[in-house]
Structures are given as C-alpha cells and as structure tokens.
Design a protein around this motif. Structure first.
Motif, PDB file in Angstrom:
ATOM      1  N   ALA A  49      13.034 -11.786  14.112  1.00  0.00           N
ATOM      2  CA  ALA A  49      13.512 -10.731  13.211  1.00  0.00           C
ATOM      3  C   ALA A  49      12.586 -10.590  12.000  1.00  0.00           C
ATOM      4  CB  ALA A  49      14.935 -11.040  12.755  1.00  0.00           C
ATOM      5  N   TRP A  50      12.121 -11.741  11.488  1.00  0.00           N
ATOM      6  CA  TRP A  50      11.185 -11.678  10.352  1.00  0.00           C
ATOM      7  C   TRP A  50       9.892 -10.977  10.758  1.00  0.00           C
ATOM      8  CZ3 TRP A  50       6.227 -13.674  10.124  1.00  0.00           C
ATOM      9  CH2 TRP A  50       5.599 -13.584   8.871  1.00  0.00           C
ATOM     10  N   LEU A  51       9.393 -11.298  11.971  1.00  0.00           N
ATOM     11  CA  LEU A  51       8.143 -10.716  12.443  1.00  0.00           C
ATOM     12  C   LEU A  51       8.248  -9.197  12.523  1.00  0.00           C
ATOM     13  CD1 LEU A  51       5.355 -11.739  13.498  1.00  0.00           C
ATOM     14  CD2 LEU A  51       6.285 -11.452  15.804  1.00  0.00           C
ATOM     15  N   ASP A 107       9.496 -13.524  -8.107  1.00  0.00           N
ATOM     16  CA  ASP A 107       9.602 -14.497  -7.021  1.00  0.00           C
ATOM     17  C   ASP A 107       9.199 -15.894  -7.453  1.00  0.00           C
ATOM     18  OD1 ASP A 107      10.559 -12.597  -5.310  1.00  0.00           O
ATOM     19  OD2 ASP A 107       8.636 -12.164  -4.376  1.00  0.00           O
ATOM     20  N   ILE A 108       8.467 -15.994  -8.558  1.00  0.00           N
ATOM     21  CA  ILE A 108       8.119 -17.317  -9.091  1.00  0.00           C
ATOM     22  C   ILE A 108       9.385 -18.071  -9.486  1.00  0.00           C
ATOM     23  CG2 ILE A 108       6.967 -18.489 -11.021  1.00  0.00           C
ATOM     24  CD1 ILE A 108       4.826 -16.378 -10.965  1.00  0.00           C
ATOM     25  N   HIS A 109      10.444 -17.311  -9.840  1.00  0.00           N
ATOM     26  CA  HIS A 109      11.667 -17.927 -10.356  1.00  0.00           C
ATOM     27  C   HIS A 109      12.297 -18.891  -9.360  1.00  0.00           C
ATOM     28  CE1 HIS A 109      16.025 -18.071 -11.393  1.00  0.00           C
ATOM     29  NE2 HIS A 109      15.540 -18.137 -12.626  1.00  0.00           N
ATOM     30  N   SER A 110      12.137 -18.628  -8.057  1.00  0.00           N
ATOM     31  CA  SER A 110      12.783 -19.466  -7.046  1.00  0.00           C
ATOM     32  C   SER A 110      11.945 -20.685  -6.664  1.00  0.00           C
ATOM     33  CB  SER A 110      13.060 -18.632  -5.785  1.00  0.00           C
ATOM     34  OG  SER A 110      11.838 -18.153  -5.237  1.00  0.00           O
ATOM     35  N   THR A 135       4.316 -14.059  -4.711  1.00  0.00           N
ATOM     36  CA  THR A 135       5.331 -14.850  -4.018  1.00  0.00           C
ATOM     37  C   THR A 135       4.817 -16.217  -3.591  1.00  0.00           C
ATOM     38  OG1 THR A 135       4.677 -13.747  -1.972  1.00  0.00           O
ATOM     39  CG2 THR A 135       6.543 -12.822  -3.144  1.00  0.00           C
ATOM     40  N   SER A 136       3.553 -16.488  -3.830  1.00  0.00           N
ATOM     41  CA  SER A 136       2.977 -17.742  -3.341  1.00  0.00           C
ATOM     42  C   SER A 136       3.069 -18.849  -4.385  1.00  0.00           C
ATOM     43  CB  SER A 136       1.503 -17.534  -2.960  1.00  0.00           C
ATOM     44  OG  SER A 136       1.412 -16.744  -1.808  1.00  0.00           O
ATOM     45  N   ALA A 137       3.384 -20.032  -3.902  1.00  0.00           N
ATOM     46  CA  ALA A 137       3.472 -21.201  -4.780  1.00  0.00           C
ATOM     47  C   ALA A 137       2.102 -21.850  -4.882  1.00  0.00           C
ATOM     48  CB  ALA A 137       4.500 -22.186  -4.243  1.00  0.00           C
ATOM     49  N   VAL A 138       1.143 -21.149  -5.445  1.00  0.00           N
ATOM     50  CA  VAL A 138      -0.225 -21.658  -5.544  1.00  0.00           C
ATOM     51  C   VAL A 138      -0.405 -22.371  -6.874  1.00  0.00           C
ATOM     52  CG1 VAL A 138      -1.182 -19.890  -4.042  1.00  0.00           C
ATOM     53  CG2 VAL A 138      -1.028 -19.455  -6.486  1.00  0.00           C
ATOM     54  N   GLU A 159      12.761 -16.760   2.733  1.00  0.00           N
ATOM     55  CA  GLU A 159      12.085 -18.052   2.786  1.00  0.00           C
ATOM     56  C   GLU A 159      10.846 -17.974   3.675  1.00  0.00           C
ATOM     57  OE1 GLU A 159      12.973 -22.711   4.050  1.00  0.00           O
ATOM     58  OE2 GLU A 159      14.522 -21.163   4.266  1.00  0.00           O
ATOM     59  N   LEU A 160      10.944 -17.293   4.833  1.00  0.00           N
ATOM     60  CA  LEU A 160       9.794 -17.145   5.706  1.00  0.00           C
ATOM     61  C   LEU A 160       8.710 -16.290   5.050  1.00  0.00           C
ATOM     62  CD1 LEU A 160      11.174 -16.698   9.345  1.00  0.00           C
ATOM     63  CD2 LEU A 160       9.683 -18.505   8.486  1.00  0.00           C
ATOM     64  N   SER A 161       9.114 -15.275   4.307  1.00  0.00           N
ATOM     65  CA  SER A 161       8.136 -14.429   3.616  1.00  0.00           C
ATOM     66  C   SER A 161       7.341 -15.239   2.601  1.00  0.00           C
ATOM     67  CB  SER A 161       8.842 -13.257   2.921  1.00  0.00           C
ATOM     68  OG  SER A 161       9.382 -12.367   3.868  1.00  0.00           O
ATOM     69  N   GLN A 162       8.038 -16.123   1.887  1.00  0.00           N
ATOM     70  CA  GLN A 162       7.326 -16.950   0.909  1.00  0.00           C
ATOM     71  C   GLN A 162       6.394 -17.926   1.620  1.00  0.00           C
ATOM     72  OE1 GLN A 162       9.661 -18.700  -2.235  1.00  0.00           O
ATOM     73  NE2 GLN A 162       8.196 -20.366  -2.515  1.00  0.00           N
TER      74      GLN A 162
END
Length: 1006
Positions: free
Chosen positions: A507-509, A198-201, A35-38, A351-354
């Motif tokens: 909520a994300w936490l 998840d790379i797709h987004s 999920t990371s944009a590395v 979005e927060l997860s990414q």
C-alpha cells in the motif's frame, strides 16, 4: 517561511514558485522534504540540490537539465572562454588528457575574474567537464559535486581533483553554487525545505531542528540565496522554543512568516473548480460557455466542497480530471464529493515514508557498466507495474545489450512492447548514429527506446540531431536517465529487502510511487498516455454543449490631448546650445522663493517615470526633459499612441504664435538642431513610412544558449499574443513549440533574418530538428500552430514585409545630418487593436534589448519614451511586452539607454520594477485605487506626499529621487503636444523618407 494547517496548499505554492522561477529563467531551484533523520543537514540539502538540478530545468524549453543549464551559463557567459574553446568543450570524443589541457587553463582564467571570488575552482572545472556530455566523466563529476568520496581513478580522470567528503564540505559546495549562479546568471539560488514539522517526531527533535535552522540561516547569508521554509504552524510553535533568539529573529523578522489559510470559502472553491475545468477543456480543444464556469457540475457543488482544505479540494478535482481523461467522458459527481479521501497518512505509512527518506539520503553509486544499468532499468520497470497497482503488469527480458519490456494493461487486455537500449557512444565518427540505427533495426515491431545517462546531442547544425529527430518522428522514444534517477532505482531495491515483507509495504509503494514519478521512467513508459489507454472504455471526448460566447469589443482609448501646463520656462535672452554634460532644467520649486530644479543628465541612465492623471501635465514634463536632451546631443525615440507626439513633425506646431520672443528663439534653436523622422508601422502601400519588423531581433543566433532561448520565448509570446493565444493549456504548449522552432532556426541561420514563411514551413513539416528540440511535447500540435501562423501571415503579413524599411534601433537613433540630433517618433495608430500594438512593441523591445547588449556604455547615449506605459507593463496580466520591458529596464542601464515611462493610469502600472527606476515625477492623482497602489512605491520617500497628490494643479509634481522629495512647478515644453490626425501623421511620415533635411518651414518649404 510559510505556515499553515495541513492541506493549506504550501507544497502547491512551492511548486508554482519553482515553475515561475525556471520559466522566467530567474534562478535555480532546489526542493526537499525535511523528513530524514540525518546528522549533517548541509549534506542532505546538497544531495537534494543535485537531484533537483539533475532534472529537466523547464520541460517546455526541452529536456535540458538544470545542471546542463548551469554548465552552459558558465561556459558561455564567463567572458573568458573563446568561441574555439567552447566548440572544443562540446566535442564528446576528447581524451582525458585533451580535456584536462583544455579545461584547467579556462578555469584558471575564470577564477581570476572578480565576480568569481570565493568560488571553489574545482567546482568550475567540474561544471566545464559536463560540457562534452561523456557519460563516464559526468558520473564522476556528480560524485564530486555531491561531496562523495572519489576513488584514485575518479580523481585521475578529473585531472587530480581532490574529493570534497569532509563534514564541512557540503556547505562550502552550496556556497560555491550560489556564488556561481550570481556570477554567471545574476539569478537566485532558491532552496525550499518542505514539511519541516516532520523533525518533531524524531529523536532529539529540538537539537535536530536547531541544526537544520543553523544550516539554512548560514545559507541565507549569501546575498542571492532565498530559503523557503514550510511548516505546520502548530508544530513550529513547539519547535521554535529550541532556537536561539538570533535565529528566531532571522526566521520571523526578515521577512515575517506568511500564514496560509487551509479552509476554502465557497467563492474560492468555485474559482478553483472553474480553473481546473477550463484547463481540462483546453487540453481537449473544446469550447465552453464562460457563463457556466462549473459545467457540467451544478453550481451547488461549490457549496458542497466549501470548508474543505485546499489540498482536499485539489485532490477532488484531480480525481474528476483523471477519470474524465481516462474515460473520455465529461467529469461527473461521485460519492466522494461531500467528503475528503485525502486525509492524513496512516501512522505505519508515515513511518515507512520516513524510513524511505532516510534510506534515500544514503549514497548509492550507479555502475559504470552499461549491462548493469540495463538490468537495473528492467528491474525498475517491473516495480513500476507494482506501484501502479491493479490493471498494470510489466515484464522485462534482457537479451544481450538490449531489453524487451512488455506492458500488459487491463481491463481491455491491451499490450505495448518496448525495445530498450543504452546509446552512450560519442556522436563523432557516427558511433552514436550507428547505435540508434541498430536499436531501430533490432526493435522490429516493438517501440524502440534510446536511453542515455547524459543529454542527447541537440545542436541543430549536426547530422545526429537530425537523425534523432527522425527517430522520434518515426515513433521512437528517447530518455535521459539522470544520475539521481539511477540512484533512486538502486535505493528502492535495498529498501525493499529491508521493509518489503511488512504487510503495509504494497500500500505504501502504490501511495508513494517512488519510481513511477521519475521523469525518465515516465518518458520511457509514456505513463500519461498509458494510464489513459489502461482505463479507456470510449474514444469519445467530452462534448460540452454550451456555445462559446464572443468576447466583447475592445473600447477605444481616450484620445483627448492633455492640457499643457501654464508656467513659462526660465529662458536666457540669447539662446545658445547648453553644455552636453550640463544638468537638465525642469522647473522651479513651489516655495515662497522659487529656486531652479535640475536633473543630472546621467541620472536618466537609471530611468524615470512620469505619473499623473489625465491633464496633469506629465507628458509635457517628459517632453521638456527630452527637448533639453536633444539640445545636448542625446537622441530620443518616442512611442506615440495618440498622435500628439507627432507634433514635432508638424510645421504648425513650430509656428504656433506666442508673445514670448525668448520662447520662439529657443524653439528655433531646437528646430535647427533636431532631425525629426516619423514612422507609421502598420500602414499599407505608399501611405506613411512603414517600419517592418522581423520575427526575431538581429543576431539572435549569436547569443549564449540560455539568452537565445529566452529571447526566442519572448518572440513566441509576442506571436502568440497577436494570434490570441492564452498562457495556459494547449496554447501554452504551442507557444513553447514556437519558441523552440525560433531558437533552432536562429541557430541555423545566424546572418539572415528569419522570415515567417520559413518558420511556418519548418513547423508544418514537423522538421526532425524541431521534434528533437521539443522533448516530450507532442508534435501533433504543430499542425494547428502552423495554420495559425499562416492565418497571421495572410492577415498581418505587411508587418513583416522585407521590402519595407526594417526596424533598427541604430537607424532610429542615427541622424543623417552631422550637426543635428535625431528625434524618431513612432506612431502606433495604424496598427489597430491592442493585440497588434503589443505584438509590434514587444518586437521593438527585443530590438532595444539587443541594442543594449551590443552597445555597452556608462554614459547616457539615448532615451526612449513609452507614453501610456501601463499597457506595456501592467500591474495585472502578462502581455507579451511585460517580460521584455522588465529585461530592458535592467539591461539598458549598462548601455546608457534611458527608459522614460509615462502613464495617466498610475494605478495600473506594475511597480515591481521600481528598483530599476531612480527618478519619479508624480503629478495630480485623484482616484483612491491609484493612490493606494502608489503607496508602496512612495514608501521610500522621506516625506509622505500621498495625501497631497489629489490637490496638485496642472504642471505641479513631486520629484522623488533617492528618497528626497522636491515640490516642482514644471517648465513649459517648447512644442505643445496636440493630437495630429492620422492622415496628417501619414503625410508627415511620408515626407521624411529620403529627405536631406527635416527642418520644415511654414507652407511645407524646406
């Protein structure tokens, strides 16, 4: 590649794969979400690999991390580290200079071995630096392994090692890991990349996907690397267009993708629910009626949940299970039964997860100062309370080098107070022992919790291991806080500074739970029991009312002897002993002009299997082979379940009339050169020739730690099997504790065999050394385990009788006559039911494994025949014999020990071992089920013989070696195997004890 809809269970499958890989010690497992944009995917894979390795390898084996398991395998299995050097390596008070002087020469010797070709020598040094368990040094080692920049001081501490922080270094580091795993364990390096979609987004999705695939394709070129990809099928179809054809072919053709169905049928839902309920009741130690598998739910619940995804069904089960454990009541239906609460994440949560995964991929270096770490831990415990949500309120207070954590639980307003301290000192000179004592004294009425950044000492021969076990027995807790856990704690602090003011952050936490899922915090806070305490309104356990049905009685096997094949052997007029290295005659081809069929003697080093239905002649063919080996001086051991193999000890079999004088002459030749002994394990008193077994094979304590643990687990599985334990629930926990007890005791007493009485007392007393070894497992299970072992001792103690002749492979193969070859027949008829047989044979297999390890040879030394081998290596199920048999098939090849497997139920044999067997002899097989199961095994044969198997006659076989197929008419064995009554078997066995010679003549005269 795993493809499927959302919720199909791809991640659950990966988790199961990891547990199986580590439980069976078949490799090392790395997991990450893509999920990371590395920009550098190799670096991302490496850091997640270190995080994965830095977690407990397999918790039932104790708290040891994968990195320490890896380091131990290198230090103990390289073949160049002397016992004295190994002892010094594990000393935790050596100076930097002393470590450099010790480690560098060892690494030089290791890298010179051929199997380490291509490995970075600094990686070898780094793993050896982990052996002493010095926190400051281990932290710098992890920076090196993560390919992070090293400061000049870091480099000096590690002997001048240069950092590996260039862009192409992470891929080289991963390659070194893979090659090292192959060299020291022979296992696999498994890399699992989840949520590839998840790379797709992300921006430039196609380019990122192409770079990610380039990385994993490069990794997968290493022979022992297995890369598992998980992706939503719809997104993969969109992303794959960005790949070059070579990469696309690599993903889709080698092997083809596996598609998982997401929606579960009513029958599948019923199976899922019944398995989850069974596990719940086993943990609560409650008997249930197997006829009401869904109790207390109505049978209609399966229909209600049918059509939902695997994820939603499992999530529904989880909610019911958590509620039942928390309340102590039976699970019940609620309003959510007809629908899914799982669904997909809101876009803002996604979005927060990414952002979190991107943030976590950055470098966060923990402090070297213990006070900073204590402060960080206090901050993280408070955040854990926020993650757990309503009902939890955690406060912390720093007091010098200690910290108090008060855990407030609602709605019952209960409270638990902890006193935490870092215990980082060396065990030498009593420094660590003093730290732990001071922590206990300072804790007062609070629960003392000892923290350490490296593994706590666990050598059972040391006083500190005893002290830590006592500390735990008295209510203390210990937790190794892995480097990756500290980094996550640091990361969440800065992440909250960036995103904590967003309204969706709380909520994300609570959904993500980045801290409360860390192994160290789970142990420190004892979260599993804390959740029960927080929601408990009743102490009663669920009490299903249906009685437990008794299992049906086991049906006895078919003991009818096979019909012997009819053809006559091709015998010389004047029989003489064949040349020891000559090929073995098996029969003749079934052609117009028959020609002899031979088998090279050394082919049996790679084992053989004899398959065929009842009456096909497969046992006779195996005995023909064995007789020829005996004439060539190769000893044999026969495992006899039906009593027919004991014919070799029966005088009447040798004197059986025949009108063929050549046959009589060869029979006499075999008789004159064979020393036959019959053993009857399980007999009582003076009956037969009992063969007693030890709890563990000789020399267990002298094995490398990983192999010692594996053998101890095999022994525990065997004992669990005879006690009726299952491989799930509380039984699995008890077997894990039993395995640890055996491993610890074998370490303490390397010379004397382990007795069952010593094992029972060690477990019953909850010895501190055992408490220290079992990690997070609850010692309360020791009481029931000790009771079951005591029951076993009272009912089957004669199997362990030290006064009887002890099982020894060396003795079974050794003849007391210089001119004779030993033939040992072990009759299992006195052992009784299958559980007792499997237990005894599992110990026999462990003994063979130990023999194979201690007697390496490139030539055939002996053969062992397992008749009705499907019992020991079944296609379905996992008896205690299965893993030791699989291990033996691999190990015996390097010891010149040929394993012969014969079965009249070829459809029930596990053919996953087929790569270990080079010679196959397939006789008449009629059943369609068996034929279908044989097809994959026969697929490598250059000629398809499946359709011809049902029409073969007695003694007709297809011999398959290296893909070549030969139609064979087998020779007649010299002795016809006919069932010998059990009473006569025992008499023959008794007559072989202390006999100067076993050449029995008619009438019993010698």
């Amino acid at each position: 590649m795993l493809l499927g809809e959302s919720g199909a269970g791809k991640t659950h499958l990966m988790r199961f794969f990891r547990n199986q890989t580590h439980e069976q010690q078949k490799g090392f497992f790395s997991y990450m979400q893509m999920t990371s944009a590395v920009s550098n995917y190799a670096r991302y894979v490496l850091r997640n690999t270190i995080d994965s390795f830095d977690k407990p390898y397999y918790e039932p084996f104790g708290p040891k991390t994968g990195l320490i398991e890896f380091s131990n395998a290198l230090a103990e299995s390289s073949g160049v580290v002397t016992p004295n050097e190994l002892a010094l390596l594990k000393e935790d008070d050596l100076s930097q200079e002393e470590l450099i002087d010790l480690i560098y020469p060892i690494a030089d010797r290791v890298i010179a071995l051929p199997q380490f070709n291509g490995v970075d020598i600094d990686v070898i040094r780094a793993l050896l630096y982990l052996q002493p368990g010095q926190p400051a040094i281990s932290a710098k080692v992890l920076k090196l392994l993560r390919c992070e920049p090293l400061t000049p001081y870091d480099s000096r501490v590690l002997g001048g090692v240069v950092g590996r922080d260039h862009d192409d270094d992470p891929l080289r580091m991963l390659r070194s890991f893979a090659l090292l795993i192959q060299a020291v364990t022979g296992g696999a390096f498994v890399v699992c990349l989840d949520q590839l979609e998840d790379i797709h987004s992300m921006d430039e999705a196609g380019q990122r996907f192409r770079r990610a695939v380039q990385t994993i394709v490069t990794l997968a070129e290493i022979p022992n690397v297995i890369v598992v990809l998980s992706c939503l099928e719809s997104f993969y179809d969109l992303l794959k267009q960005h790949l070059p054809k070579s990469h696309l072919d690599r993903l889709e053709l080698d092997p083809t993708p596996i598609s998982l169905s997401a929606r579960r049928s009513e029958d599948e839902v019923r199976q899922i629910l019944s398995r989850r309920l069974q596990n719940l009741y086993e943990l609560a130690e409650i008997s249930v009626n197997s006829d009401e598998a869904l109790y207390p739910f109505p049978d209609s619940i399966a229909e209600t949940l049918a059509g939902q995804t695997t994820r939603d069904v499992l999530e529904w089960c989880r909610r019911q299970r958590e509620k039942s454990i928390t309340t102590g009541q039976l699970p019940d239906l609620d309003a959510t039964a007809s629908g899914s609460e799982n669904g997909s994440k809101p876009s803002e949560d996604y979005e927060l997860s990414q952002h979190w995964n991107d943030h976590l991929a950055e470098s966060f270096e923990p402090s070297d100062d213990d006070r900073d770490l204590v402060y960080l831990m206090g901050n993280s415990i408070q955040r854990c309370g926020q993650e757990l949500g309503h009902g939890y309120h955690f406060t912390t207070q720093i007091d010098g080098e200690y910290m108090t954590a008060d855990l407030h639980l609602e709605p019952n307003n209960s409270r638990e107070s902890l006193r935490l301290g870092l215990c980082q000192k060396s065990s030498k000179g009593g420094a660590l022992a003093k730290q732990i004592r001071e922590l206990q004294q300072n804790a007062g009425d609070r629960i003392p919790v000892a923290l350490r950044t490296t593994e706590f000492p666990n050598n059972p021969r040391t006083q500190i291991a005893q002290q830590i076990g006592t500390f735990l027995s008295q209510g203390g807790r210990r937790a190794q806080v892995a480097d990756s856990d500290w980094r996550t704690m640091l990361a969440i602090q800065s992440f909250e500074q960036q995103y904590g003011d967003r309204p969706e952050y709380p909520a994300w936490l609570q959904a993500e739970k980045p801290l409360s899922q860390l192994p160290s915090l789970q142990r420190i806070l004892d979260l599993a029991n804390l959740k029960i305490a927080a929601g408990s309104t009743s102490s009663s356990q669920p009490q299903p009312t249906p009685p437990t049905p008794q299992p049906p009685a086991t049906k006895p096997g078919d003991n009818a002897p096979e019909d012997a094949p009819k053809p006559s052997p091709d015998l010389e007029a004047e029989p003489t002993l064949p040349e020891p290295v000559s090929a073995i005659p098996l029969g003749q081809t079934r052609t117009t002009v028959p020609t002899p069929v031979d088998l090279p003697r050394e082919a049996l080093v790679r084992h053989a299997a004899f398959l065929g239905g009842s009456g096909s002649g497969k046992t006779t063919l195996a005995l023909t082979l064995i007789e020829q080996l005996l004439l060539r001086g190769v000893p044999a051991i026969l495992l006899d379940r039906k009593g027919d193999l004991c014919s070799y000890a029966n005088p009447e079999a040798w004197e059986q009339p025949t009108d063929n004088p050549r046959l009589m002459a060869y029979r006499q030749l075999l008789r004159d050169h064979t020393d036959v002994a019959v053993y009857t394990p399980g007999t009582l008193g003076n009956a037969g020739r009992p063969l007693s077994i030890a709890i563990t094979p000789p020399g267990l304590g002298q094995l490398p730690s990983a192999e010692r643990q594996q053998m101890a687990n095999y022994c525990a599985a065997a004992l669990g099997g005879i006690m009726g334990y299952k491989s799930a629930g509380l039984d699995k926990i008890r077997m894990a504790i039993l395995g640890q007890a055996i491993a610890v005791l074998s370490t303490l007493q390397t010379d004397n065999p382990l007795s069952i009485d010593r094992l029972i007392s060690f477990i019953a007393e909850q010895d501190p050394l055992l408490v220290n070894a079992i990690g997070v497992l609850d010692p309360k299970h020791c009481k029931k385990l000790a009771e079951d072992l005591q029951t076993l001792s009272l009912m089957a103690g004669h199997l362990f009788n030290p006064q009887c002749e002890q099982l020894s492979t060396e003795q079974l193969l050794a003849s007391s006559h210089p001119q004779k070859t030993r033939l040992s027949v072990i009759n299992l008829g006195s052992l009784g039911d299958n559980a007792s047989i499997l237990f005894w044979v599992s110990q026999f297999l462990l003994n063979l494994n130990r023999y194979a390890q201690q007697h390496p040879s490139g030539q055939l030394q002996a053969v062992v025949l397992f008749d009705e081998a499907d019992l020991y290596l079944p296609a379905q199920g996992k008896p205690s014999t299965k893993e030791p048999m699989e291990s033996l098939l691999k190990r015996a090849r390097s010891a010149g020990l040929g394993i012969l497997l014969a079965t009249q139920s070829p459809g029930d044999l596990d053919y996953k071992c087929r790569d270990q067997i080079s010679s196959w002899f397939v006789g008449k097989v009629k059943e369609n089920t068996a034929l279908n199961k044989l097809k994959p095994m026969l697929s490598e044969a250059k000629t398809d013989v499946t359709s011809k198997l049902a029409n073969q006659q007695v003694g007709e076989f297809f011999a398959i070696r290296a893909g070549e197929v030969t139609s064979l008419k087998a020779n007649l064995s010299l002795i016809r195997a006919e069932q010998v009554p059990l009473e006569m078997v025992q008499a023959l066995a008794a007559s072989s004890v202390n006999q100067p010679q076993f050449g029995i003549r008619k009438g019993g005269a010698l």
